[in-house]
Write a protein that holds these residues in place. Structure first.
Motif, PDB file in Angstrom:
ATOM      1  N   ILE A  17       0.841  -1.192   0.000  1.00 17.42           N
ATOM      2  CA  ILE A  17       0.000   0.000   0.000  1.00 17.42           C
ATOM      3  C   ILE A  17       0.880   1.247   0.000  1.00 17.42           C
ATOM      4  O   ILE A  17       1.908   1.298   0.683  1.00 17.42           O
ATOM      5  CB  ILE A  17      -0.924   0.022   1.236  1.00 17.42           C
ATOM      6  CG1 ILE A  17      -1.894  -1.163   1.196  1.00 17.42           C
ATOM      7  CG2 ILE A  17      -1.717   1.324   1.311  1.00 17.42           C
ATOM      8  CD1 ILE A  17      -2.768  -1.271   2.419  1.00 17.42           C
ATOM      9  N   VAL A  18       0.470   2.236  -0.784  1.00 14.72           N
ATOM     10  CA  VAL A  18       1.149   3.533  -0.760  1.00 14.72           C
ATOM     11  C   VAL A  18       0.681   4.280   0.483  1.00 14.72           C
ATOM     12  O   VAL A  18      -0.497   4.610   0.614  1.00 14.72           O
ATOM     13  CB  VAL A  18       0.834   4.350  -2.033  1.00 14.72           C
ATOM     14  CG1 VAL A  18       1.509   5.712  -1.972  1.00 14.72           C
ATOM     15  CG2 VAL A  18       1.271   3.593  -3.281  1.00 14.72           C
ATOM     16  N   THR A  19       1.593   4.505   1.423  1.00 11.96           N
ATOM     17  CA  THR A  19       1.203   5.132   2.695  1.00 11.96           C
ATOM     18  C   THR A  19       1.613   6.589   2.783  1.00 11.96           C
ATOM     19  O   THR A  19       1.244   7.271   3.721  1.00 11.96           O
ATOM     20  CB  THR A  19       1.822   4.377   3.885  1.00 11.96           C
ATOM     21  OG1 THR A  19       3.256   4.422   3.771  1.00 11.96           O
ATOM     22  CG2 THR A  19       1.365   2.933   3.910  1.00 11.96           C
ATOM     23  N   GLN A  20       2.383   7.044   1.817  1.00 10.52           N
ATOM     24  CA  GLN A  20       2.842   8.428   1.881  1.00 10.52           C
ATOM     25  C   GLN A  20       3.068   8.937   0.470  1.00 10.52           C
ATOM     26  O   GLN A  20       3.631   8.259  -0.373  1.00 10.52           O
ATOM     27  CB  GLN A  20       4.145   8.515   2.684  1.00 10.52           C
ATOM     28  CG  GLN A  20       4.622   9.931   2.963  1.00 10.52           C
ATOM     29  CD  GLN A  20       5.841   9.938   3.868  1.00 10.52           C
ATOM     30  OE1 GLN A  20       6.077   9.013   4.612  1.00 10.52           O
ATOM     31  NE2 GLN A  20       6.629  10.988   3.788  1.00 10.52           N
ATOM     32  N   LYS A  21       2.589  10.133   0.212  1.00  9.89           N
ATOM     33  CA  LYS A  21       2.768  10.762  -1.093  1.00  9.89           C
ATOM     34  C   LYS A  21       3.187  12.201  -0.842  1.00  9.89           C
ATOM     35  O   LYS A  21       2.411  12.999  -0.330  1.00  9.89           O
ATOM     36  CB  LYS A  21       1.477  10.698  -1.904  1.00  9.89           C
ATOM     37  CG  LYS A  21       1.508  11.492  -3.199  1.00  9.89           C
ATOM     38  CD  LYS A  21       0.105  11.592  -3.792  1.00  9.89           C
ATOM     39  CE  LYS A  21       0.057  12.614  -4.896  1.00  9.89           C
ATOM     40  NZ  LYS A  21      -1.303  12.881  -5.380  1.00  9.89           N
ATOM     41  N   ASP A  22       4.421  12.528  -1.190  1.00 12.64           N
ATOM     42  CA  ASP A  22       4.967  13.849  -0.859  1.00 12.64           C
ATOM     43  C   ASP A  22       4.978  14.820  -2.040  1.00 12.64           C
ATOM     44  O   ASP A  22       5.340  15.983  -1.878  1.00 12.64           O
ATOM     45  CB  ASP A  22       6.402  13.701  -0.333  1.00 12.64           C
ATOM     46  CG  ASP A  22       6.427  13.202   1.105  1.00 12.64           C
ATOM     47  OD1 ASP A  22       5.358  12.786   1.585  1.00 12.64           O
ATOM     48  OD2 ASP A  22       7.485  13.217   1.732  1.00 12.64           O
TER      49      ASP A  22
END
Length: 371
Positions: free
Chosen positions: A183-188
């Motif tokens: 799962i993608v948990t962070q998108k900066d």
């Protein structure tokens, strides 16, 4: 009775695998997965605009074709072969002129030909000799130039091929894929943003396997070992226990708030009924052993007075203060090595004003009738 030897601490649940996806090249983000998206291993998570890289690749490929064609032409050496033919032809003319000159010198000495005729033949000899020297010099210079041109073209081909490898690698780097399913948990970063080399784009964590990490005081580290069972109680699921075992103990401590602590990693068992998520806080209890046939009392029965441990014992409505020698303990109970006997009545949470040899009255619970 029995005393469970427990070590407890606060911890945090983490995904077993966590990968930070960073930009390996600078550029503009053309697409990026949203936070919370599920991703398969090898699936595209983000991409960087590669139009300029593709244009550079086309330009270098064109240069490479031109250089290789030039090298093929040089390797044929047609101009050198032409000069070699001219040298051979000049050598034939010179040999014939030399033969005639020598023959006519004898004729002149025999006064068969005049001096003017000999001079004319000698001039032709000098002319053919000079022409031979010229074409030989031209051939030597052309061979040297040919070698220099060949080395230059070969060097250019190597440089272009090296550039192409670098460009192709950068094109691959422009596509950022996930190394795991998760799962993608962070998108900066947002689409259209400029990113620098090494800048964090996203974080992908595994969604199936989790661990709990806790920092234990160095005084407790000798009580535990690899493989020991542990109970993990996530704050989000009060009272629900996730089982696990110690899989890793840090080889060296870290100083946290002036206390040496060791990081412990606990592998958690899969639980279908508890939706564990990364970054959840939790309580961790490690069962380090079990002692049998011990005298034990609740922790709240012990008071420390001037550095010594005591408990207040009730006998015949009189409170006596007994000095204790304590052994192992867990978060709730403590072993008494000396100072108390099995079955003695003790005071829980004794008030600070309670004194030795004080008479007390034990009230009965009106509902249950217990003391």
């Amino acid at each position: 009775g029995e005393l469970s030897l427990k070590v407890s601490a606060r911890g945090k649940i983490e995904a077993r695998d966590r990968f930070e996806l960073k930009a390996k090249i600078p550029g503009v983000i053309t697409c990026i997965m949203e936070e919370g998206s599920r991703v398969e291993k090898g699936e595209l998570v983000a991409s960087i605009d590669d139009k300029e890289l593709l244009a550079r690749k086309y330009h270098e490929e064109t240069n490479l074709v031109n250089c290789k064609n030039n090298l093929t032409r040089l390797n044929r050496g047609l101009d050198i072969k032409e000069l070699e033919d001219r040298v051979r032809e000049a050598e034939v003319f010179f040999e014939e002129a030399a033969r005639q000159f020598e023959a006519n010198k004898n004729l002149f000495e025999s006064k068969v030909i005049s001096n003017d005729e000999l001079k004319r033949i000698g001039a032709n000899y000098d002319k053919t000799r000079l022409q031979l020297e010229i074409v030989r010099t031209q051939l030597k210079e052309r061979i040297n130039t040919h070698l220099e041109e060949t080395e230059s073209v070969e060097s250019s081909i190597k440089a272009i091929e090296k550039n192409l490898v670098s460009i192709e690698q950068q094109i691959l780097w422009s596509k950022i894929t996930s190394p795991i399913s998760g799962i993608v948990t962070q998108k900066d970063i947002k689409e259209g943003s400029w990113v620098n080399q090494g800048q964090l784009l996203s974080v992908v964590v595994s969604s199936e396997e989790f661990v709990a990490k806790v920092n234990l005081d160095e005084v407790d580290i000798s009580k535990i070992s690899l493989g020991m069972p542990a109970s993990v109680i996530p704050d989000a699921f009060s009272g629900r226990v996730v089982s696990g075992r110690i899989e890793k103990i840090a080889p060296s401590p870290r100083l946290i708030e002036k206390i040496n602590t060791f990081e412990i990693t606990i592998q958690l068992k899969a639980t279908a009924d508890i939706d564990i998520r990364s970054e959840m806080l939790c309580d961790v209890v490690i069962i380090s052993g079990l002692k049998k046939d011990v005298v034990k009392i609740p922790q709240e029965a012990v008071v420390n007075i001037e550095g010594k441990d005591y408990a207040f014992v009730i006998k015949d409505d009189i409170v006596s203060r007994k000095e204790l020698t304590l052994g192992f303990r867990n978060p709730n109970e403590i072993e008494v090595l000396s100072g108390l006997k099995q079955g003695e009545w003790i005071v829980l949470n004794p008030p600070s004003e309670l004194k030795d040899e004080t008479r007390v009255m034990i009230k009965k619970d009106e509902e249950s009738g217990n003391d």
